[in-house]
Write a protein that holds these residues in place. Structure first.
Motif, PDB file in Angstrom:
ATOM      1  N   SER A   7      -6.638   4.562  -9.629  1.00 30.92           N
ATOM      2  CA  SER A   7      -6.269   3.150  -9.682  1.00 30.92           C
ATOM      3  C   SER A   7      -5.279   2.799  -8.575  1.00 30.92           C
ATOM      4  O   SER A   7      -5.419   1.765  -7.915  1.00 30.92           O
ATOM      5  CB  SER A   7      -5.667   2.829 -11.054  1.00 30.92           C
ATOM      6  N   ALA A   8      -4.265   3.673  -8.363  1.00 35.20           N
ATOM      7  CA  ALA A   8      -3.271   3.383  -7.320  1.00 35.20           C
ATOM      8  C   ALA A   8      -3.904   3.386  -5.936  1.00 35.20           C
ATOM      9  O   ALA A   8      -3.618   2.521  -5.106  1.00 35.20           O
ATOM     10  CB  ALA A   8      -2.142   4.415  -7.380  1.00 35.20           C
ATOM     11  N   ILE A   9      -4.801   4.365  -5.691  1.00 34.65           N
ATOM     12  CA  ILE A   9      -5.452   4.427  -4.368  1.00 34.65           C
ATOM     13  C   ILE A   9      -6.348   3.221  -4.173  1.00 34.65           C
ATOM     14  O   ILE A   9      -6.404   2.630  -3.084  1.00 34.65           O
ATOM     15  CB  ILE A   9      -6.239   5.746  -4.235  1.00 34.65           C
ATOM     16  N   ALA A  10      -7.059   2.836  -5.230  1.00 42.60           N
ATOM     17  CA  ALA A  10      -7.938   1.665  -5.116  1.00 42.60           C
ATOM     18  C   ALA A  10      -7.117   0.408  -4.838  1.00 42.60           C
ATOM     19  O   ALA A  10      -7.506  -0.429  -4.007  1.00 42.60           O
ATOM     20  CB  ALA A  10      -8.751   1.504  -6.407  1.00 42.60           C
ATOM     21  N   ASP A  11      -5.972   0.254  -5.532  1.00 40.76           N
ATOM     22  CA  ASP A  11      -5.115  -0.914  -5.285  1.00 40.76           C
ATOM     23  C   ASP A  11      -4.591  -0.900  -3.860  1.00 40.76           C
ATOM     24  O   ASP A  11      -4.507  -1.949  -3.198  1.00 40.76           O
ATOM     25  CB  ASP A  11      -3.956  -0.922  -6.263  1.00 40.76           C
ATOM     26  N   ALA A  12      -4.184   0.297  -3.373  1.00 43.03           N
ATOM     27  CA  ALA A  12      -3.672   0.385  -1.997  1.00 43.03           C
ATOM     28  C   ALA A  12      -4.753   0.003  -0.991  1.00 43.03           C
ATOM     29  O   ALA A  12      -4.492  -0.730  -0.025  1.00 43.03           O
ATOM     30  CB  ALA A  12      -3.162   1.798  -1.716  1.00 43.03           C
ATOM     31  N   MET A  13      -5.957   0.501  -1.197  1.00 44.35           N
ATOM     32  CA  MET A  13      -7.047   0.166  -0.272  1.00 44.35           C
ATOM     33  C   MET A  13      -7.349  -1.326  -0.312  1.00 44.35           C
ATOM     34  O   MET A  13      -7.639  -1.947   0.715  1.00 44.35           O
ATOM     35  CB  MET A  13      -8.294   0.974  -0.645  1.00 44.35           C
ATOM     36  N   THR A  14      -7.278  -1.918  -1.514  1.00 47.37           N
ATOM     37  CA  THR A  14      -7.529  -3.359  -1.614  1.00 47.37           C
ATOM     38  C   THR A  14      -6.491  -4.137  -0.815  1.00 47.37           C
ATOM     39  O   THR A  14      -6.843  -5.074  -0.073  1.00 47.37           O
ATOM     40  CB  THR A  14      -7.486  -3.781  -3.089  1.00 47.37           C
ATOM     41  N   GLU A  15      -5.220  -3.773  -0.961  1.00 46.26           N
ATOM     42  CA  GLU A  15      -4.194  -4.495  -0.220  1.00 46.26           C
ATOM     43  C   GLU A  15      -4.304  -4.254   1.283  1.00 46.26           C
ATOM     44  O   GLU A  15      -4.053  -5.157   2.079  1.00 46.26           O
ATOM     45  CB  GLU A  15      -2.812  -4.076  -0.721  1.00 46.26           C
ATOM     46  N   ILE A  16      -4.663  -3.033   1.685  1.00 43.51           N
ATOM     47  CA  ILE A  16      -4.823  -2.765   3.120  1.00 43.51           C
ATOM     48  C   ILE A  16      -5.941  -3.623   3.692  1.00 43.51           C
ATOM     49  O   ILE A  16      -5.817  -4.204   4.781  1.00 43.51           O
ATOM     50  CB  ILE A  16      -5.108  -1.266   3.349  1.00 43.51           C
ATOM     51  N   ARG A  17      -7.069  -3.706   2.974  1.00 44.53           N
ATOM     52  CA  ARG A  17      -8.176  -4.543   3.463  1.00 44.53           C
ATOM     53  C   ARG A  17      -7.741  -6.008   3.518  1.00 44.53           C
ATOM     54  O   ARG A  17      -8.090  -6.745   4.469  1.00 44.53           O
ATOM     55  CB  ARG A  17      -9.378  -4.390   2.536  1.00 44.53           C
ATOM     56  N   THR A  18      -6.972  -6.436   2.533  1.00 44.45           N
ATOM     57  CA  THR A  18      -6.543  -7.839   2.511  1.00 44.45           C
ATOM     58  C   THR A  18      -5.581  -8.131   3.660  1.00 44.45           C
ATOM     59  O   THR A  18      -5.684  -9.174   4.320  1.00 44.45           O
ATOM     60  CB  THR A  18      -5.860  -8.143   1.168  1.00 44.45           C
ATOM     61  N   ILE A  19      -4.649  -7.214   3.892  1.00 42.76           N
ATOM     62  CA  ILE A  19      -3.711  -7.413   5.007  1.00 42.76           C
ATOM     63  C   ILE A  19      -4.452  -7.439   6.335  1.00 42.76           C
ATOM     64  O   ILE A  19      -4.142  -8.238   7.230  1.00 42.76           O
ATOM     65  CB  ILE A  19      -2.638  -6.299   4.985  1.00 42.76           C
ATOM     66  N   PRO A  78       0.806  -1.228   0.000  1.00 42.29           N
ATOM     67  CA  PRO A  78       0.000   0.000   0.000  1.00 42.29           C
ATOM     68  C   PRO A  78       0.834   1.272   0.000  1.00 42.29           C
ATOM     69  O   PRO A  78       0.482   2.233  -0.686  1.00 42.29           O
ATOM     70  CB  PRO A  78      -0.807  -0.125   1.302  1.00 42.29           C
ATOM     71  N   ALA A  79       1.935   1.297   0.733  1.00 37.47           N
ATOM     72  CA  ALA A  79       2.737   2.521   0.779  1.00 37.47           C
ATOM     73  C   ALA A  79       3.290   2.867  -0.599  1.00 37.47           C
ATOM     74  O   ALA A  79       3.394   4.035  -0.981  1.00 37.47           O
ATOM     75  CB  ALA A  79       3.885   2.368   1.779  1.00 37.47           C
ATOM     76  N   GLN A  80       3.654   1.838  -1.377  1.00 36.90           N
ATOM     77  CA  GLN A  80       4.159   2.108  -2.720  1.00 36.90           C
ATOM     78  C   GLN A  80       3.053   2.684  -3.614  1.00 36.90           C
ATOM     79  O   GLN A  80       3.289   3.588  -4.413  1.00 36.90           O
ATOM     80  CB  GLN A  80       4.718   0.814  -3.339  1.00 36.90           C
ATOM     81  N   GLN A  81       1.833   2.134  -3.472  1.00 33.40           N
ATOM     82  CA  GLN A  81       0.720   2.636  -4.278  1.00 33.40           C
ATOM     83  C   GLN A  81       0.406   4.092  -3.914  1.00 33.40           C
ATOM     84  O   GLN A  81       0.190   4.931  -4.794  1.00 33.40           O
ATOM     85  CB  GLN A  81      -0.517   1.748  -4.043  1.00 33.40           C
ATOM     86  N   LEU A  82       0.389   4.381  -2.608  1.00 38.03           N
ATOM     87  CA  LEU A  82       0.073   5.750  -2.186  1.00 38.03           C
ATOM     88  C   LEU A  82       1.192   6.719  -2.569  1.00 38.03           C
ATOM     89  O   LEU A  82       0.938   7.875  -2.916  1.00 38.03           O
ATOM     90  CB  LEU A  82      -0.151   5.781  -0.666  1.00 38.03           C
ATOM     91  N   ALA A  83       2.464   6.242  -2.487  1.00 33.21           N
ATOM     92  CA  ALA A  83       3.567   7.093  -2.911  1.00 33.21           C
ATOM     93  C   ALA A  83       3.457   7.425  -4.399  1.00 33.21           C
ATOM     94  O   ALA A  83       3.728   8.548  -4.830  1.00 33.21           O
ATOM     95  CB  ALA A  83       4.897   6.407  -2.617  1.00 33.21           C
ATOM     96  N   PHE A  84       3.040   6.417  -5.181  1.00 31.72           N
ATOM     97  CA  PHE A  84       2.861   6.676  -6.610  1.00 31.72           C
ATOM     98  C   PHE A  84       1.737   7.680  -6.837  1.00 31.72           C
ATOM     99  O   PHE A  84       1.843   8.579  -7.675  1.00 31.72           O
ATOM    100  CB  PHE A  84       2.566   5.357  -7.329  1.00 31.72           C
ATOM    101  N   ALA A  85       0.631   7.543  -6.061  1.00 35.25           N
ATOM    102  CA  ALA A  85      -0.482   8.483  -6.212  1.00 35.25           C
ATOM    103  C   ALA A  85      -0.037   9.911  -5.872  1.00 35.25           C
ATOM    104  O   ALA A  85      -0.381  10.862  -6.565  1.00 35.25           O
ATOM    105  CB  ALA A  85      -1.641   8.058  -5.316  1.00 35.25           C
ATOM    106  N   ALA A  86       0.765  10.039  -4.795  1.00 31.16           N
ATOM    107  CA  ALA A  86       1.256  11.370  -4.436  1.00 31.16           C
ATOM    108  C   ALA A  86       2.161  11.935  -5.528  1.00 31.16           C
ATOM    109  O   ALA A  86       2.158  13.133  -5.819  1.00 31.16           O
ATOM    110  CB  ALA A  86       2.014  11.298  -3.110  1.00 31.16           C
TER     111      ALA A  86
END
Length: 460
Positions: A306-318, A274-282
């Motif tokens: 897309s990056a934020i959605a992927d990050a949220m998906t991984e956070i929910r999965t973790i 998730p941190a990588q996805q959010l860093a990319f979004a920023a």
């Protein structure tokens, strides 16, 4: 052997102590004597070097100021240097000198044949470039010491930094060799005195302790007969207590290990996913501000969503205790290809792939996830720090080893001077915890090179 054991067990406690303590004290005396004599030698050499270096710096620093803005000395400065070492008492003590510039290059020396040559940077030379005086006595084993070593004299080798007067920056390092016969005699006398003191102290201590133990041994012999009657009961109780302590200790250790492993895994997954996805979004927010057309802005918005959605998906999965991405049933080549395609779809960056690892490989799930995170972190770093220039991923494996590399054509970095960030540090810990090897730094060409390798034989 049986008779020796019988004699040992039949001997009194004082006799046993005499033999055992003699061996221990002799070994301890040798260790302490070695350390003490070495420390004395280091201090004597350091003090001699410091005093000589201060004197030499006062003489050579004015001449060496020319190295602040040029690589060679002027003819006048060179003549002044020759006069110092040929027509003054300094020349009788200092038989040769060398001026070093960064990279192990000699720019001035008493031996003109080595001027301009480059030698390996030794620990002492590196220490001097850090602003300290370094010295060795009768240790002429470096490549540039061949001429001095051939003289067969007791030489004190000193490295002294030369600083620019106004800025205080180190502009050169001067190395000089001083004939120091008195230092050799002083060191020999100091070693002898140190060994005499150490062995005398340990010998006296051994005699005193033996007398104390001898008196106690006689008391113990009288009490031993009474203790034998209680030994059987205490032995059973001790065995039960020992087994209980062992089980409690093992259980506590396993629990702490599991908790620590889970926490490290969660931290690594949060950062690598998730941190990588959010860093990319920023990162794309900056690009959104610079977009000139509506279509370009919409494209950046889509990538950010897309990056934020992927990050949220991984956070929910973790948070549900699941592991992403889904790499359990994929081959190493499939895992790498999935990570590259995921990066391409998020960023639109071009990534060259070279996959020379066909078929499945027997490796644990943690290692498969490590391959995905390695490619993900490497490509994200290349996008941020190398502007996505010349990114490439290569995978190779045989029966015994798997190697994965992520490269780029950016400015690169040197890990000796640039500490690894959280992402690369986490990757290194993850790889090394699995028994793999990790490399980060410059490759054979331009840019950065991240590389991991696993010994597949450990998992068979």
């Amino acid at each position: 052997m049986r008779n020796e054991k019988f004699l040992w067990r039949g001997a009194s406690l004082a006799t046993q102590y005499a033999f055992a303590s003699s061996a221990v004290l002799v070994v301890a005396a040798i260790l302490v004597g070695t350390v003490v004599s070495r420390r004395i030698e280091e201090n004597v050499v350091r003090n001699s070097a410091n005093s000589t270096a201060m004197f030499m710096e006062s003489v050579l620093a004015p001449i060496a100021q020319q190295f602040a803005d040029q690589e060679t000395l002027s003819p006048g400065a060179r003549r002044a240097l020759e006069e110092i070492f040929e027509n003054t008492p300094i020349g009788e003590r200092v038989i040769s000198y060398k001026f070093w510039k960064p990279g192990g290059r000699i720019v001035e020396a008493s031996d003109p044949a080595i001027v301009g040559e480059v030698f390996p940077v030794t620990d002492d030379l590196q220490f001097a470039w850090q602003g300290h005086v370094a010295a060795d006595f009768e240790a002429l084993g470096d490549a540039e010491d061949a001429g001095e070593q051939a003289l067969g004299l007791p030489l004190l080798e000193v490295y002294s930094p030369i600083r620019e007067y106004y800025s205080g920056e180190i502009i050169a390092v001067v190395e000089f060799y001083e004939v120091h016969e008195q230092l050799a005699a002083d060191l020999a006398r100091a070693r002898r005195d140190a060994w005499l003191v150490v062995f005398g102290a340990f010998g006296g201590l051994g005699v005193i302790l033996y007398l104390i133990v001898l008196r106690g041994s006689r008391v113990i012999d009288r009490q031993q007969r009474r203790l034998l009657n209680q030994y059987a009961e205490l032995e059973a109780l001790s065995a039960n207590n020992q087994d209980l302590r062992r089980r409690v200790r093992d259980a506590a250790g396993r629990s702490a290990e599991r908790a620590d492993r889970v926490m490290r895994q969660i931290g690594a997954d949060l950062h690598d996913g998730p941190a990588q996805q959010l860093a990319f979004a920023a990162l794309r927010l900056d690009a959104l501000q610079e977009a000139q057309t509506v279509a370009a802005r919409q494209g950046e918005i889509d990538r950010i969503n897309s990056a934020i959605a992927d990050a949220m998906t991984e956070i929910r999965t973790i948070s549900r205790g699941l592991s992403l991405p889904d790499v359990a049933d994929k081959t190493p080549a499939g895992i790498v290809e999935m990570a590259v395609e995921e990066h391409r779809s998020r960023t639109g960056n071009a990534v060259a792939m070279e996959l020379a690892c066909d078929g499945p490989v027997d490796m644990p799930f943690a290692a498969r996830l490590c391959l995905f995170r390695f490619v993900q972190e490497g490509l994200n770093n290349a996008s941020r720090h190398a502007e996505a220039a010349g990114m490439g991923v290569s995978l190779a494996c045989d029966a015994d080893r798997l190697t994965l590399a992520v490269t780029d054509a950016g400015p690169g970095f040197d890990p000796a001077y640039t500490p690894l960030g959280l992402g690369l540090s986490g990757l290194r810990d993850r790889i090394e915890s699995l028994g793999g090897a990790f490399h980060a730094g410059r490759g054979s060409g331009p840019g950065s090179d991240l590389r991991l390798s696993f010994d597949l034989g450990e998992w068979k």
